[in-house]
Design a protein around this motif. Structure first.
Motif, short mmCIF file in Angstrom:
data_model
loop_
_atom_site.label_atom_id
_atom_site.label_comp_id
_atom_site.label_asym_id
_atom_site.label_seq_id
_atom_site.Cartn_x
_atom_site.Cartn_y
_atom_site.Cartn_z
N THR A 37 12.99 -45.06 9.62
CA THR A 37 13.70 -43.81 9.92
C THR A 37 15.13 -43.87 9.41
OG1 THR A 37 12.35 -43.36 11.88
CG2 THR A 37 14.48 -42.25 11.75
N HIS A 39 16.36 -45.82 7.09
CA HIS A 39 16.36 -45.88 5.62
C HIS A 39 16.10 -44.50 5.02
CE1 HIS A 39 14.94 -46.83 1.54
NE2 HIS A 39 15.75 -47.87 1.65
N ARG A 40 15.18 -43.74 5.60
CA ARG A 40 14.85 -42.41 5.08
C ARG A 40 16.05 -41.47 5.20
NH1 ARG A 40 11.12 -41.47 8.25
NH2 ARG A 40 12.08 -39.98 9.68
N ASP A 43 18.84 -42.52 2.78
CA ASP A 43 18.49 -42.20 1.40
C ASP A 43 18.75 -40.73 1.10
OD1 ASP A 43 17.37 -43.13 -1.13
OD2 ASP A 43 15.71 -41.78 -0.69
N THR A 44 18.42 -39.87 2.06
CA THR A 44 18.70 -38.43 1.89
C THR A 44 20.20 -38.17 1.84
OG1 THR A 44 16.65 -37.83 3.05
CG2 THR A 44 18.34 -36.13 2.87
#
Length: 263
Positions: A37, A39-40, A43-44
């Protein structure tokens, strides 16, 4: 969707809390989210320029944050600038250290600090640094300005972050906040350092909302019951004058003035 936005905002605050940046594992531990979560979301945020990664894989705030801050700065007043000469005068009149603090989520941020003439300085926090809301006189003032539901949310969020602060137990902070709501000023007795006391008052905007805290810190012998009225009078006088400046800034723009944090 709302939960994702809240998580992204919290991660941005965590990234911004360290000038050296934060590792993925640090952000995972401090946020309580799972590694995928975190990392996601990061990244965004990185794709949109809100965070960046250095050569050591540490996450830092991205350039887009600065761009947005620069753009907003052309439409609103700079709170630190409005308060700067009053900060100096409070320190000069009392001989102690003055602080300007604002709330950021579950934290309090020091926007400015000025030292007085007394040789023993109480530098309990550096400019730009964060600590949990409710720690220190300024933090108590800001927490006391929230309604009860918001306070309960803050208490739940900060309870695991208090171990680094002497005497800043959740019970002690609750008691200080309750007293501050009644007295309209806050007293911090050894919350940050054992031999240091703090005294703080709110700064309000033209709508009566608390936007900052003006406070003093000194060794305990300097903030005594006998000296308290004198110190409180100085803080309240300059808080009132700052509020007049905020109101004037709002009238100049023909709209309620918004505060900008430059740190």
């Amino acid at each position: 969707m709302t939960q994702s936005i809240s998580r992204a905002i919290e991660l941005l605050r965590l990234v911004g809390s360290s000038a050296q940046g934060k590792r993925l594992i640090d952000l995972q531990r401090e946020s309580g989210l799972t590694k995928p979560t975190v990392h996601r979301i990061l990244d965004t945020l990185r794709q949109h320029g809100f965070v960046a990664q250095d050569d050591d894989k540490r996450y830092t705030l991205g350039q887009e944050i600065s761009v947005l801050g620069w753009s907003a700065g052309h439409q609103a007043y700079d709170l630190r600038e409005l308060c700067s000469d009053h900060m100096v005068e409070v320190a000069q009149r009392t001989g102690d250290t003055s602080f300007l603090s604002v709330r950021s989520g579950y934290d309090v941020i020091c926007l400015d600090r000025q030292s007085g003439s007394y040789p023993v300085k109480a530098f309990t926090i550096d400019v730009g640094n964060r600590r949990p809301l409710g720690v220190g006189a300024g933090g108590v003032v800001l927490l006391a300005s929230l309604d009860e539901a918001e306070q309960q949310t803050v208490y739940e969020a900060i309870k695991h972050s208090l171990s680094a602060y002497h005497a800043s137990t959740l019970a002690a902070i609750r008691q200080a906040v309750d007293k501050a709501r009644k007295a309209r000023y806050a007293l911090s007795n050894g919350f940050v350092l054992p031999e240091v006391r703090g005294l703080g008052v709110p700064i309000r905007d033209s709508q009566g909302r608390v936007v900052a805290a003006l406070s003093l810190a000194a060794i305990k012998e300097r903030i005594t019951p006998e000296r308290l009225p004198e110190l409180l009078a100085v803080l309240q006088t300059h808080s009132s004058r700052i509020e007049q400046r905020i109101a004037a800034a709002g009238r100049k723009g023909n709209a309620p003035a918004r505060r900008i944090i430059h740190s």
